[in-house]
Design an enzyme around this catalytic site. Structure first.
Site, PDB file in Angstrom:
ATOM      1  N   ASP A 213      10.417  -7.209  44.465  1.00  0.00           N
ATOM      2  CA  ASP A 213       9.889  -5.920  43.805  1.00  0.00           C
ATOM      3  C   ASP A 213      10.530  -4.584  44.323  1.00  0.00           C
ATOM      4  O   ASP A 213      10.844  -4.533  45.551  1.00  0.00           O
ATOM      5  CB  ASP A 213       8.385  -5.945  44.388  1.00  0.00           C
ATOM      6  CG  ASP A 213       7.438  -4.993  43.725  1.00  0.00           C
ATOM      7  OD1 ASP A 213       7.263  -5.018  42.337  1.00  0.00           O
ATOM      8  OD2 ASP A 213       6.902  -3.992  44.616  1.00  0.00           O
ATOM      9  N   GLU A 272      14.293  -6.247  41.176  1.00  0.00           N
ATOM     10  CA  GLU A 272      13.826  -5.282  40.264  1.00  0.00           C
ATOM     11  C   GLU A 272      14.627  -3.869  40.644  1.00  0.00           C
ATOM     12  O   GLU A 272      14.282  -3.361  41.464  1.00  0.00           O
ATOM     13  CB  GLU A 272      12.220  -5.075  40.327  1.00  0.00           C
ATOM     14  CG  GLU A 272      11.955  -3.902  39.266  1.00  0.00           C
ATOM     15  CD  GLU A 272      10.474  -3.286  39.769  1.00  0.00           C
ATOM     16  OE1 GLU A 272       9.679  -2.955  38.869  1.00  0.00           O
ATOM     17  OE2 GLU A 272      10.200  -3.325  40.933  1.00  0.00           O
TER      18      GLU A 272
HETATM   19  C1  NOJ Z   1       6.856  -2.982  40.363  1.00  0.00           C
HETATM   20  C2  NOJ Z   1       5.836  -4.178  39.784  1.00  0.00           C
HETATM   21  O1  NOJ Z   1       6.275  -4.699  38.823  1.00  0.00           O
HETATM   22  C3  NOJ Z   1       4.626  -3.154  39.612  1.00  0.00           C
HETATM   23  O2  NOJ Z   1       3.753  -3.802  38.792  1.00  0.00           O
HETATM   24  C4  NOJ Z   1       4.073  -2.630  40.832  1.00  0.00           C
HETATM   25  O3  NOJ Z   1       2.774  -1.807  40.430  1.00  0.00           O
HETATM   26  C5  NOJ Z   1       5.031  -1.801  41.677  1.00  0.00           C
HETATM   27  N1  NOJ Z   1       6.315  -2.437  41.833  1.00  0.00           N
HETATM   28  C6  NOJ Z   1       4.424  -1.852  43.095  1.00  0.00           C
HETATM   29  O4  NOJ Z   1       4.537  -2.825  43.841  1.00  0.00           O
END
Ligand code: NOJ
Ligand code: MG
Length: 529
Positions: A213, A272
């Site tokens: 993440d 990500e």
């Molecule tokens: C990216 C995640 O995909 C999202 O859903 C989340 O709110 C944020 N990161 C914070 O963790």
């Protein structure tokens, strides 16, 4: 001792990975929220669909302010989703079905209910407890202004002021997301050691990898300087440099994650990475960092052949220099579903199906977000149904991401649709989704589910799906076509308003129906060989 030579290709290099948004996939205990038991009960479906791996969104202990992305214990399962025994059972059963399991790792922040953060609140400014997070005094004579101008991704400032143990307002802490998600200080050795522990905990239990993440946001710049006003990308897919993200120190974190993971065989790391510069994106995928990075260009491209081609070219270029496989994503739990992005209704559905064929024909790794294979749209929800913290944090100006997170309609009709035996699910499933259920689509050869199944089966078995590169064909205005290098496999897309002639070859699969005189209609893609 003899070691076998390193295989040239890893299992993930052309995998189809299915994203399970755990709250919305399948509910096994009738509380209206999806869970591990629900995934277990639907493994047969996933095998039938033909996916290679699951990415399961966070299932750890959490107060669920951001639906699991706010974690109090990253080494335990939240009771809402099951327990460690049900987790182990799911991994074992998935492996029996030939499906790998990827977990979601959240190194950037914890929950504000995490023991570390509670200890920080109870300790004094400058204490070791505070140093695991980013605490600062505010600006202005009385410290009542946030320490810098960073906005939170969910609205409002990225800082919240606390009440000190002595009862008066004091320091502020940094949270790039909700106030319930304080950012960790990655300069702190304990923060690093704790993630190592978490990695080993799950790797030892047999997970096949991690999605990381906010992989581009974990390291913060020295001194936390202000950003250019207007230089912040507040919606996913925003472009350009952003003072909060993509600092060079972040690569040190990924090297650590990689070195631990490399102690295990065949495990994959996927970041990500919302970084739009191709070169900077590629840096995350250098040989000692992450294996794969989510490239989100196809989630922001309009339905326009030139733009889609450019998105593909950029995605290929971003990984070429570092030799990593490209990745393709049409949607996830943070962005609008393609059917809706492309205008909704029959046109939106047709275009989403066309883009799916374009995506599934490409070399590299494909991520399918649960429900994409059913052609689900994003749903309109009434204000009182909204659960995403974005809605309140933005002063009710941004509706947030709930519309893209509606539970899957499995069979039957409202309210539960076979997703849950509880009355309503945590987000209501629209009454008019009866024709979109798995049950309704499974035997219908014209359904989106059948299109995905057929495409995934060809992707696995057809000789055209080899190699890592492609060549662009000349195509009429509003169209594009690529051929997988060294094969006869061609994918053609028509985003123009007129039917166009097909490139040479025999039709393998079409996202819609060719015209009576055999041309490719608007909003349609075709595979030929
Ligand atoms: C990216 C995640 O995909 C999202 O859903 C989340 O709110 C944020 N990161 C914070 O963790
Ligand atoms: Mg449940």
């Amino acid at each position: 001792m003899q070691t076998s030579p390193r295989p040239d290709r890893s299992w993930w290099s052309d995998a189809v990975c299915y994203q399970v948004y755990i709250r919305s996939f399948a509910d096994s205990d009738a509380d209206g929220v999806g869970d591990l038991g629900g995934i277990l009960s639907r493994l047969g479906y996933l095998e039938l669909l033909g996916v290679d791996a699951l990415w399961i969104t966070p299932c750890y202990r959490s107060p669920m302010v951001d639906h699991g992305y706010d974690i109090t214990d990253p080494r335990d399962i939240d009771p809402m989703f099951g327990d460690l025994a049900s987790f182990d059972a799911l991994v074992a059963a998935s492996h029996e079905h030939g499906i790998r399991v990827i977990l979601d790792l959240v190194p950037n922040h914890t929950s504000n209910q995490h023991g570390w953060f509670r200890a920080a609140l109870g300790a004094a400014p400058g204490s070791p407890e505070r140093s695991r997070y980013h605490f600062r005094y505010g600006r202005g004579a009385d410290g009542s202004q946030p320490p810098n101008n960073w906005p939170s991704q969910f609205g409002g400032p990225a800082w919240t002021r606390i009440v000190e143990p002595h009862g008066r307002p004091g320091q502020w802490y940094l949270h790039l997301f909700a106030p319930a998600q304080p950012d960790l200080n990655w300069e702190h050795p304990e923060v690093r050691a704790d993630l190592e522990k978490t990695l080993r905990f799950w790797l030892d239990r047999g997970v096949d990898g991690f999605r990381i993440d906010v992989a581009h946001g974990i390291a913060k710049p020295d001194g936390l300087p202000d950003g250019e006003p207007g230089g912040f990308a507040l919606t996913e897919g925003g472009s350009g440099p952003d003072a909060r993200f993509d600092h060079d120190q972040v690569h040190e974190v990924h090297r650590m994650i990689r070195s631990v993971t490399d102690e295990y065989r065949d495990r994959v790391l996927i970041g990500e990475i919302w970084v739009s510069d191709d070169d900077r994106f590629g840096r995350y995928l250098r040989p000692d960092e992450l294996h794969l990075g989510f490239n989100f260009r196809l989630t922001t491209a309009p339905f326009d052949a030139a733009e889609i081609r450019a998105a593909i070219e950029h995605s290929l270029a971003a990984v070429a220099a570092v030799g990593a496989p490209p990745t393709w994503t049409l949607s996830n739990h943070d962005v609008a579903r393609p059917v809706t992005r492309f205008g909704g209704g029959p046109n939106g559905s047709a275009r989403a199906r066309a883009l799916a064929l374009v995506e599934l024909g490409l070399p590299g790794v494909v991520f399918v977000y649960n429900g994409e294979e059913l052609g689900l749209p994003s749903a309109e929800l009434p204000d009182e149904a909204l659960r995403d913290p974005v809605w309140e944090r933005s002063g009710r100006t941004r509706r947030g991401r709930d519309a893209h997170r509606i539970p899957l309609p499995w069979e039957g009709g409202p309210p539960g649709y076979g997703f849950t035996d509880a009355g309503p699910s945590w987000l209501p499933i629209p009454n008019d989704w009866v024709g979109l259920t798995v049950e309704a689509q499974l035997e219908d050869t014209a359904s989106t589910l059948s299109l995905y199944r057929h495409a995934l089966q060809l992707r696995r078995s057809h000789p055209g799906f080899v190699g890592g590169s492609l060549e662009w064909y000349g195509a009429p205005a509003g169209c594009c076509a690529y051929r997988r290098t060294g094969t006869t496999f061609v994918c053609a897309l028509n985003t123009s308003a007129e039917p166009v002639p097909l490139p040479p070859g025999e039709v393998l699969l079409c996202s819609g129906r060719l015209t009576d005189d055999g041309r490719l209609p608007p909003g349609t893609a075709v595979w030929l060989a």
